[in-house]
Design a protein around this motif. Structure first.
Motif, mmCIF file in Angstrom:
data_model
loop_
_atom_site.group_PDB
_atom_site.id
_atom_site.type_symbol
_atom_site.label_atom_id
_atom_site.label_comp_id
_atom_site.label_asym_id
_atom_site.label_seq_id
_atom_site.Cartn_x
_atom_site.Cartn_y
_atom_site.Cartn_z
ATOM 1 N N MET A 73 -11.246 7.074 11.969
ATOM 2 C CA MET A 73 -12.352 6.506 11.197
ATOM 3 C C MET A 73 -12.437 7.167 9.822
ATOM 4 S SD MET A 73 -14.900 4.367 11.198
ATOM 5 C CE MET A 73 -15.273 4.076 9.489
ATOM 6 N N THR A 74 -12.210 8.473 9.781
ATOM 7 C CA THR A 74 -12.229 9.165 8.499
ATOM 8 C C THR A 74 -11.097 8.685 7.605
ATOM 9 O OG1 THR A 74 -13.288 11.115 9.456
ATOM 10 C CG2 THR A 74 -12.072 11.442 7.412
ATOM 11 N N ALA A 75 -9.927 8.419 8.192
ATOM 12 C CA ALA A 75 -8.821 7.874 7.406
ATOM 13 C C ALA A 75 -9.191 6.505 6.846
ATOM 14 C CB ALA A 75 -7.568 7.773 8.275
ATOM 15 N N MET A 76 -9.860 5.677 7.647
ATOM 16 C CA MET A 76 -10.312 4.367 7.181
ATOM 17 C C MET A 76 -11.278 4.514 6.013
ATOM 18 S SD MET A 76 -10.942 2.645 10.947
ATOM 19 C CE MET A 76 -11.946 1.307 10.307
ATOM 20 N N THR A 77 -12.239 5.410 6.155
ATOM 21 C CA THR A 77 -13.247 5.619 5.118
ATOM 22 C C THR A 77 -12.600 6.139 3.835
ATOM 23 O OG1 THR A 77 -14.906 6.112 6.804
ATOM 24 C CG2 THR A 77 -15.405 6.807 4.564
ATOM 25 N N ALA A 78 -11.679 7.089 3.973
ATOM 26 C CA ALA A 78 -11.008 7.640 2.802
ATOM 27 C C ALA A 78 -10.202 6.571 2.074
ATOM 28 C CB ALA A 78 -10.099 8.795 3.220
ATOM 29 N N ALA A 79 -9.471 5.768 2.833
ATOM 30 C CA ALA A 79 -8.668 4.709 2.210
ATOM 31 C C ALA A 79 -9.555 3.687 1.516
ATOM 32 C CB ALA A 79 -7.802 4.030 3.269
ATOM 33 N N THR A 80 -10.685 3.355 2.141
ATOM 34 C CA THR A 80 -11.598 2.370 1.558
ATOM 35 C C THR A 80 -12.232 2.899 0.284
ATOM 36 O OG1 THR A 80 -12.078 1.543 3.785
ATOM 37 C CG2 THR A 80 -13.579 0.889 2.013
ATOM 38 N N LEU A 81 -12.722 4.153 0.325
ATOM 39 C CA LEU A 81 -13.352 4.732 -0.856
ATOM 40 C C LEU A 81 -12.352 4.899 -1.992
ATOM 41 C CD1 LEU A 81 -15.735 7.369 0.761
ATOM 42 C CD2 LEU A 81 -16.421 5.453 -0.694
ATOM 43 N N ASP A 82 -11.122 5.254 -1.660
ATOM 44 C CA ASP A 82 -10.122 5.396 -2.717
ATOM 45 C C ASP A 82 -9.819 4.051 -3.360
ATOM 46 O OD1 ASP A 82 -8.462 7.442 -3.999
ATOM 47 O OD2 ASP A 82 -6.788 6.194 -3.331
ATOM 48 N N SER A 83 -9.785 2.998 -2.529
ATOM 49 C CA SER A 83 -9.532 1.658 -3.064
ATOM 50 C C SER A 83 -10.705 1.169 -3.914
ATOM 51 C CB SER A 83 -9.268 0.681 -1.912
ATOM 52 O OG SER A 83 -9.084 -0.625 -2.384
ATOM 53 N N LEU A 84 -11.928 1.339 -3.401
ATOM 54 C CA LEU A 84 -13.113 0.861 -4.120
ATOM 55 C C LEU A 84 -13.318 1.601 -5.443
ATOM 56 C CD1 LEU A 84 -15.698 0.503 -1.195
ATOM 57 C CD2 LEU A 84 -14.627 -1.358 -2.484
ATOM 58 N N LEU A 153 -2.948 1.483 9.824
ATOM 59 C CA LEU A 153 -4.008 1.222 8.859
ATOM 60 C C LEU A 153 -3.690 -0.041 8.064
ATOM 61 C CD1 LEU A 153 -6.612 2.575 7.591
ATOM 62 C CD2 LEU A 153 -5.071 3.585 5.913
ATOM 63 N N THR A 154 -4.632 -0.971 8.022
ATOM 64 C CA THR A 154 -4.389 -2.226 7.312
ATOM 65 C C THR A 154 -4.791 -2.162 5.845
ATOM 66 O OG1 THR A 154 -6.554 -3.127 7.929
ATOM 67 C CG2 THR A 154 -4.704 -3.573 9.422
ATOM 68 N N VAL A 155 -5.629 -1.172 5.485
ATOM 69 C CA VAL A 155 -6.067 -1.021 4.099
ATOM 70 C C VAL A 155 -5.014 -0.232 3.330
ATOM 71 C CG1 VAL A 155 -7.816 -0.010 2.584
ATOM 72 C CG2 VAL A 155 -8.495 -1.109 4.720
ATOM 73 N N HIS A 156 -4.728 -0.652 2.128
ATOM 74 C CA HIS A 156 -3.805 0.077 1.263
ATOM 75 C C HIS A 156 -4.624 0.990 0.342
ATOM 76 C CE1 HIS A 156 0.003 -2.209 2.015
ATOM 77 N NE2 HIS A 156 -0.880 -3.053 2.506
ATOM 78 N N PRO A 157 -4.549 2.322 0.536
ATOM 79 C CA PRO A 157 -5.230 3.217 -0.410
ATOM 80 C C PRO A 157 -4.683 3.007 -1.819
ATOM 81 C CG PRO A 157 -4.439 4.409 1.524
ATOM 82 C CD PRO A 157 -3.825 3.044 1.574
ATOM 83 N N GLN A 158 -5.489 3.364 -2.794
ATOM 84 C CA GLN A 158 -5.048 3.235 -4.186
ATOM 85 C C GLN A 158 -3.852 4.144 -4.460
ATOM 86 O OE1 GLN A 158 -6.538 1.084 -6.194
ATOM 87 N NE2 GLN A 158 -5.679 1.577 -8.220
ATOM 88 N N ARG A 159 -3.851 5.317 -3.808
ATOM 89 C CA ARG A 159 -2.789 6.295 -4.033
ATOM 90 C C ARG A 159 -2.075 6.620 -2.725
ATOM 91 N NH1 ARG A 159 -6.623 10.823 -6.154
ATOM 92 N NH2 ARG A 159 -7.865 9.773 -4.562
#
Length: 353
Positions: A73-84, A153-159
């Motif tokens: 869940m933390t990985a999901m949140t980190a990836a989402t916040l980095d993308s947003l 993980l389906t979200v692509h982090p910005q970095r």
């Protein structure tokens, strides 16, 4: 040395001020804006809000509490916040303490070092966007013998790599942080004692990983209050409740990491008195028992020149990002913003900008 700002806990009566502080820090070129969580506001929501209202400044969790979230869940949140945020997120983690972990989250506070190591390993693996499987003492993914399967993980982090920090106080935790993290979040740092209480342990961890401190972010949080040098004692008094809460009441009598840190800095007798008074309900007495020297050594108080001298000492001790906490409630927004601007001016006068 870069500057950061820590907004602390949301919902403490200064929310509108905190947004203005974050936006002014963004305008002034501060490197990062951190938000905290305990058992009130969560940090993720605050960081999303701040990221949406700023343009350049990084946003960071100081900290996401490990017992509050499963590592995936933390990985999901980190990836989402980095993308947003457009690649402006920094992930800070910490185990919290036994009272919060067991009392609020219902998670046993045991083997915090092993838990942290596994937690970081799972996050790192999830962020690669490979299918997630893990076998450890505290987490096994997927659960054996059930319908679960390795997912990615389906979200692509910005970095590709989001900076990961661990909040560390004790020697073993500091060493492990140097080994597994990109930075360390420190609290109550005395420049005079920083090598002995933190840096040497971080260095040992880096060496264990075959690395040096080069590129590793040593990031302490230091309260700052701007004023006349002759009023330093009064400025220090504004931080007495803050120091008393951590040294006296943050954790149990047997497990208060901040109290143990004060002892390692040479305040064994005073730390015991502060804790005794705080835990007996005498919070004012606990605050009054704090030596002025302890507050002055772990804060930046007074004129811009005096603050600049303090910043030089922190930089010489190895600090790479100095995170400021502004004077608490009771100061006006204009005074807090003036302190924020004084931080930049002091950094320039110190020749560290």
């Amino acid at each position: 040395m870069q500057l950061g700002i820590n907004l602390g806990y949301w919902g403490a009566g200064m929310d509108a001020d905190n947004l203005a502080v974050a936006q002014e820090a963004d305008r002034l070129g501060y490197a990062v804006c951190w938000a905290a969580e305990a058992y009130g506001s969560d940090a993720a929501t605050v960081l999303a809000f701040v990221a949406a209202r700023t343009e350049r400044i990084d946003v960071g969790s100081a900290i996401f509490q490990i017992p509050a979230r499963q590592p995936a869940m933390t990985a999901m949140t980190a990836a989402t916040l980095d993308s947003l945020s457009g690649g402006r997120f920094r992930l800070g983690l910490g185990v919290s303490g036994p009272q919060v972990s067991e009392g609020w989250y219902g998670v046993k506070f045991d083997k915090p070092l092993a838990r942290t190591r596994e937690y970081v390993e799972i996050i790192r693996k999830a962020m690669t966007r490979e299918r997630l499987s893990y076998e450890g003492e505290h987490w096994t993914l997927p659960l054996p013998g059930g319908p679960g399967k390795p997912l990615k993980l389906t979200v692509h982090p910005q970095r590709e790599h989001i900076p990961l920090y661990v909040a560390a106080i004790g020697p073993k935790n500091l060493e492990q942080t140097g080994e597994i993290a990109d930075g360390a979040l420190l609290i109550f740092p005395s420049a005079e004692h920083l090598e002995d209480t933190a840096v040497r342990h971080l260095r040992a961890g880096r060496e264990k990983a075959g690395k040096t401190l080069e590129g590793f972010d040593i990031c302490p949080t230091v309260p700052l209050a701007l004023g006349d040098d002759k009023d330093v004692a009064a400025l220090a008094d504004t931080f007495r409740p803050y120091t008393a809460l951590y040294v006296g009441g943050m954790g149990s009598r047997k497990q208060n990491f901040y109290n143990q840190l004060a002892q390692r800095m040479g305040y064994e007798r005073e730390a015991a008195e502060i804790q005794d008074k705080y835990l007996s309900g005498d919070k004012q007495g606990a605050a009054a028992a704090i030596p002025h020297e302890l507050i002055d050594r772990t804060t930046l108080l007074g004129s811009v020149d005096r603050i600049a001298d303090g910043m030089k000492a922190y930089a010489a001790a190895g600090v790479t990002t100095l995170t400021l906490t502004l004077a608490p409630a009771g100061f006006t927004l204009d005074e807090r913003l003036a302190s924020l601007r004084a931080g930049v001016e002091a950094l320039e006068r110190a020749g560290l900008a």
